[in-house]
Motif scaffolding. Structure first.
Motif, PDB file in Angstrom:
ATOM      1  N   PHE A 147      69.652 -21.605  88.942  1.00 55.86           N
ATOM      2  CA  PHE A 147      68.456 -21.130  88.244  1.00 55.86           C
ATOM      3  C   PHE A 147      68.788 -19.862  87.463  1.00 55.86           C
ATOM      4  N   GLU A 148      67.930 -19.570  86.478  1.00 59.09           N
ATOM      5  CA  GLU A 148      68.272 -18.439  85.596  1.00 59.09           C
ATOM      6  C   GLU A 148      68.172 -17.091  86.310  1.00 59.09           C
ATOM      7  N   ASP A 149      67.479 -17.041  87.458  1.00 60.58           N
ATOM      8  CA  ASP A 149      67.367 -15.754  88.157  1.00 60.58           C
ATOM      9  C   ASP A 149      68.455 -15.579  89.234  1.00 60.58           C
ATOM     10  N   CYS A 150      69.495 -16.398  89.185  1.00 60.43           N
ATOM     11  CA  CYS A 150      70.514 -16.296  90.242  1.00 60.43           C
ATOM     12  C   CYS A 150      71.356 -15.030  90.060  1.00 60.43           C
ATOM     13  N   ASN A 151      72.061 -14.675  91.132  1.00 59.11           N
ATOM     14  CA  ASN A 151      73.070 -13.615  91.020  1.00 59.11           C
ATOM     15  C   ASN A 151      74.299 -14.251  90.368  1.00 59.11           C
ATOM     16  N   LEU A 152      74.459 -13.967  89.082  1.00 60.80           N
ATOM     17  CA  LEU A 152      75.437 -14.708  88.279  1.00 60.80           C
ATOM     18  C   LEU A 152      76.855 -14.622  88.836  1.00 60.80           C
ATOM     19  N   GLU A 153      77.252 -13.413  89.197  1.00 62.02           N
ATOM     20  CA  GLU A 153      78.633 -13.218  89.638  1.00 62.02           C
ATOM     21  C   GLU A 153      78.928 -13.995  90.923  1.00 62.02           C
ATOM     22  N   GLU A 154      78.030 -13.841  91.899  1.00 62.34           N
ATOM     23  CA  GLU A 154      78.208 -14.521  93.187  1.00 62.34           C
ATOM     24  C   GLU A 154      78.135 -16.039  93.020  1.00 62.34           C
ATOM     25  N   THR A 155      77.206 -16.478  92.190  1.00 65.67           N
ATOM     26  CA  THR A 155      77.024 -17.919  91.978  1.00 65.67           C
ATOM     27  C   THR A 155      78.272 -18.533  91.356  1.00 65.67           C
ATOM     28  N   LEU A 156      78.824 -17.829  90.392  1.00 72.47           N
ATOM     29  CA  LEU A 156      80.051 -18.328  89.738  1.00 72.47           C
ATOM     30  C   LEU A 156      81.160 -18.520  90.764  1.00 72.47           C
ATOM     31  N   LYS A 157      81.367 -17.479  91.562  1.00 75.68           N
ATOM     32  CA  LYS A 157      82.447 -17.533  92.558  1.00 75.68           C
ATOM     33  C   LYS A 157      82.243 -18.721  93.500  1.00 75.68           C
ATOM     34  N   THR A 158      81.006 -18.855  93.993  1.00 76.16           N
ATOM     35  CA  THR A 158      80.709 -19.905  94.968  1.00 76.16           C
ATOM     36  C   THR A 158      80.815 -21.284  94.333  1.00 76.16           C
ATOM     37  N   ALA A 159      80.335 -21.399  93.090  1.00 79.33           N
ATOM     38  CA  ALA A 159      80.335 -22.718  92.429  1.00 79.33           C
ATOM     39  C   ALA A 159      81.756 -23.175  92.077  1.00 79.33           C
ATOM     40  N   VAL A 160      82.658 -22.240  91.844  1.00 77.78           N
ATOM     41  CA  VAL A 160      84.060 -22.604  91.593  1.00 77.78           C
ATOM     42  C   VAL A 160      84.697 -23.061  92.904  1.00 77.78           C
ATOM     43  N   GLN A 161      84.488 -22.276  93.939  1.00 79.97           N
ATOM     44  CA  GLN A 161      85.022 -22.618  95.264  1.00 79.97           C
ATOM     45  C   GLN A 161      84.491 -23.983  95.716  1.00 79.97           C
ATOM     46  N   ALA A 162      83.174 -24.198  95.502  1.00 82.79           N
ATOM     47  CA  ALA A 162      82.521 -25.433  95.968  1.00 82.79           C
ATOM     48  C   ALA A 162      83.158 -26.675  95.357  1.00 82.79           C
ATOM     49  N   ARG A 163      83.597 -26.583  94.121  1.00 82.37           N
ATOM     50  CA  ARG A 163      84.172 -27.759  93.470  1.00 82.37           C
ATOM     51  C   ARG A 163      85.679 -27.868  93.686  1.00 82.37           C
ATOM     52  N   PHE A 164      86.387 -26.727  93.635  1.00 86.46           N
ATOM     53  CA  PHE A 164      87.846 -26.831  93.495  1.00 86.46           C
ATOM     54  C   PHE A 164      88.634 -26.634  94.785  1.00 86.46           C
ATOM     55  N   PHE A 189      96.331 -33.145  88.742  1.00 87.28           N
ATOM     56  CA  PHE A 189      95.220 -33.230  87.800  1.00 87.28           C
ATOM     57  C   PHE A 189      94.796 -31.811  87.455  1.00 87.28           C
ATOM     58  N   GLU A 190      94.798 -31.508  86.164  1.00 84.26           N
ATOM     59  CA  GLU A 190      94.395 -30.150  85.767  1.00 84.26           C
ATOM     60  C   GLU A 190      92.946 -29.874  86.172  1.00 84.26           C
ATOM     61  N   PRO A 191      92.662 -28.654  86.639  1.00 77.62           N
ATOM     62  CA  PRO A 191      91.259 -28.310  86.882  1.00 77.62           C
ATOM     63  C   PRO A 191      90.478 -28.477  85.580  1.00 77.62           C
ATOM     64  N   PHE A 227      86.348 -37.575  93.041  1.00 81.59           N
ATOM     65  CA  PHE A 227      87.073 -37.014  94.183  1.00 81.59           C
ATOM     66  C   PHE A 227      88.323 -36.297  93.708  1.00 81.59           C
ATOM     67  N   GLY A 228      88.139 -35.194  92.997  1.00 83.50           N
ATOM     68  CA  GLY A 228      89.257 -34.423  92.478  1.00 83.50           C
ATOM     69  C   GLY A 228      88.737 -33.250  91.670  1.00 83.50           C
ATOM     70  N   PRO A 229      89.651 -32.490  91.028  1.00 85.68           N
ATOM     71  CA  PRO A 229      89.248 -31.216  90.409  1.00 85.68           C
ATOM     72  C   PRO A 229      88.582 -31.347  89.037  1.00 85.68           C
ATOM     73  N   VAL A 230      87.483 -32.048  88.982  1.00 83.62           N
ATOM     74  CA  VAL A 230      86.740 -32.213  87.722  1.00 83.62           C
ATOM     75  C   VAL A 230      85.259 -31.953  88.000  1.00 83.62           C
ATOM     76  N   ILE A 231      84.643 -31.146  87.129  1.00 81.97           N
ATOM     77  CA  ILE A 231      83.200 -30.925  87.300  1.00 81.97           C
ATOM     78  C   ILE A 231      82.476 -31.135  85.968  1.00 81.97           C
ATOM     79  N   GLY A 232      81.301 -31.750  86.057  1.00 81.60           N
ATOM     80  CA  GLY A 232      80.490 -31.993  84.872  1.00 81.60           C
ATOM     81  C   GLY A 232      79.271 -31.078  84.883  1.00 81.60           C
ATOM     82  N   ILE A 233      78.920 -30.583  83.704  1.00 81.04           N
ATOM     83  CA  ILE A 233      77.754 -29.682  83.605  1.00 81.04           C
ATOM     84  C   ILE A 233      76.600 -30.398  82.900  1.00 81.04           C
ATOM     85  N   THR A 234      75.425 -30.283  83.515  1.00 78.22           N
ATOM     86  CA  THR A 234      74.195 -30.875  82.990  1.00 78.22           C
ATOM     87  C   THR A 234      73.157 -29.751  82.957  1.00 78.22           C
TER      88      THR A 234
END
Ligand code: NDP
Length: 450
Positions: A237-254, A337-339, A357-364
């Protein structure tokens, strides 16, 4: 022969002969025989042994971790963390199993009535290669503490890790045949499930494997638990803590090179921050260190098998053909497979509809809360969802609207021995871990004294 081939350099690291039919039946007979005595051991004895298993894991974590890395390409630092987590689940059940399975008194007309929770016997675990130790320990620790016996059919590419798991229990001092690994191909599973001495089955893996195993179990009226794939959404959401969210969202996928059922696979970002978030996400992904899985500082290793990387490439290609755009990555070389980050992903595309099932993420992108919930629930999978927002009222309001087995707010979906773990829809049924997990394979016996 069943072989483990190091996906980093294609060298054979382990091979083992498949058990014969006679050897398999003998192993099941031994397991059943062991059950008859193991079921009578007091919790104190089981607990002592399970603590010893945790100590063994900690003592020889390097040895166990290196084998996993060689067999399936997991970066070594992540392999060591996995072994440590296995020690945690052993300690958790060593300390809590008795309390989870204590008799539950119920007031009735009887002089005394209660439910007692008793072991059922030999339970078969069919397990995958992505977390070769963790997937097995989260089954084995509660099963053994409940008084059951475990037999394991591990994925064909991690059979040395399977042998190592049996070794952990042997080194810890568990009686012989409390836990047995069976080097077998998947075509032998049906006969094992049909063996009258095998009472139930749990499977972690893909939908076809789950469906095959559950069908056989169903035809035999035997209990099954299925932990299948996932396509978790990360809703930003637009009110998220951007820095923390980025870190977590990268970890969550990769993490684990993207090969996790609970990885955040669909990044669903509010339109107003989509550009800023995407730019920063790509920047963070660019910094992920790929390399030799045996190097301590490698974060992205190789995928477990070249065919899995090929499958991922096909999903990516289909989505690009349908209009998605690759912002970074996209190439593969054998199992590497490249991230990869892809934008413009819609709900009709493979990257959204299927499990990747690998290092690829799609943004919607989305505009309203309703739209975000709808996008999350459009998936056929239902393991978990992460929501990133500073507005806890909103988060609380949204929790019941998601179909998934778990909702994590401002955190990636993760497994924790204290919390139930499992999915809805085609992600499977039943729960692992916590009190819920240990209750899956017990006879809830009603006892009535007049
Ligand atoms: P599978 O589901 O095929 O393998 C998981 C386990 O099930 C292995 O032990 C496998 O044995 C066994 N198995 C496979 N088919 C059958 C069957 N018909 N009857 C009984 N047992 C069976 O996973 P894959 O390795 O083929 O991976 C394919 C996809 O599955 C991945 O890309 C991913 O989407 C998903 N997956 C999900 C996991 C999760 O954590 N939920 C973990 C791993 C994969 P064998 O190795 O001998 O075939």
């Amino acid at each position: 022969m069943i072989q483990s081939i190091n996906p980093y350099n294609q060298q054979v690291v382990f091979e083992t002969k498949e058990l014969t039919k006679k050897e398999t039946e003998a192993a099941i007979d031994a397991a059943h025989k062991r059950f008859l005595s193991w079921r009578k051991t007091p919790y104190s004895e089981r607990s002592k042994l399970m603590h010893a298993a945790a100590a063994e894991l900690k003592k020889n974590k390097q040895e166990y971790a290196e084998t996993m890395t060689l067999e399936m390409g997991k970066p070594i630092a992540q392999s060591i963390a996995e072994i440590e987590k296995c020690a945690w689940v052993c300690e958790y059940y060593a300390e809590h199993a008795e309390q989870h399975l204590a008799n539950k008194p119920i007031d009735t007309d009887a002089a005394e009535s209660y439910v007692s929770y008793e072991p059922i016997g030999v339970v078969l675990a069919v397990m995958p290669w992505n977390y070769p130790f963790w997937q097995v320990f989260r089954f084995a620790a509660p099963a053994l503490m409940a008084g059951n016996i475990g037999i394991l059919k591990h994925a064909s590419n991690v059979m040395q890790s399977a042998a190592n798991i049996q070794k952990v229990f042997e080194r810890a001092g568990f009686p012989k045949a409390c836990f047995t690994h069976l080097p077998l191909s998947s075509s032998k599973i049906e006969a094992i499930i049909k063996n009258p001495k095998v009472k139930a089955v749990t499977l972690t893996g893909s939908k076809p494997a789950g469906s095959a195993v559950a069908s056989t179990a169903g035809s035999e009226i035997k209990k099954s638990v299925l932990e299948l794939g996932g396509s978790n959404a990360l809703v930003v959401f637009e009110d998220c803590n951007l820095e923390e969210t980025l870190k977590t969202a990268v970890q969550a996928r990769f993490q684990n090179t993207g090969q996790s059922c609970i990885a955040g696979k669909r990044l669903i970002v509010h339109k107003n921050i989509a550009k800023e978030f995407t730019d920063n996400y790509v920047k963070a992904v660019r910094e992920l260190k790929s390399g030799d899985p045996m190097d301590e500082d490698t974060f992205i290793g190789v995928m477990a098998r070249p065919d899995l990387a090929e499958e991922l490439a096909a999903q990516l290609e289909a989505s690009v053909k349908a209009g998605a755009e690759i912002l970074i990555g996209g190439k593969r070389d054998k199992a590497y497979f490249e991230p990869t980050v892809v934008t413009g992903v819609t709900s009709e595309m493979s990257l959204f509809k299927e499990e990747t099932f690998g290092p690829v993420i799609g943004i919607t992108t989305f505009e309203t809360e309703e739209e975000a919930v709808d996008l999350v629930n459009q998936s056929d999978f239902g393991l978990g969802v992460s929501v990133f927002t500073e507005d806890m009222q909103r988060a609380k309001k949204l929790v019941p609207l998601f179909d998934d087995g778990a909702v994590f707010v401002n955190e990636l979906v993760k497994s924790d021995p204290r919390l139930p773990f499992g999915g809805t829809k085609i992600s499977g049924y039943g729960r692992e871990l916590s009190a819920d997990g240990i209750l899956e394979f017990v006879n809830r016996k009603t006892v009535y004294f007049n």
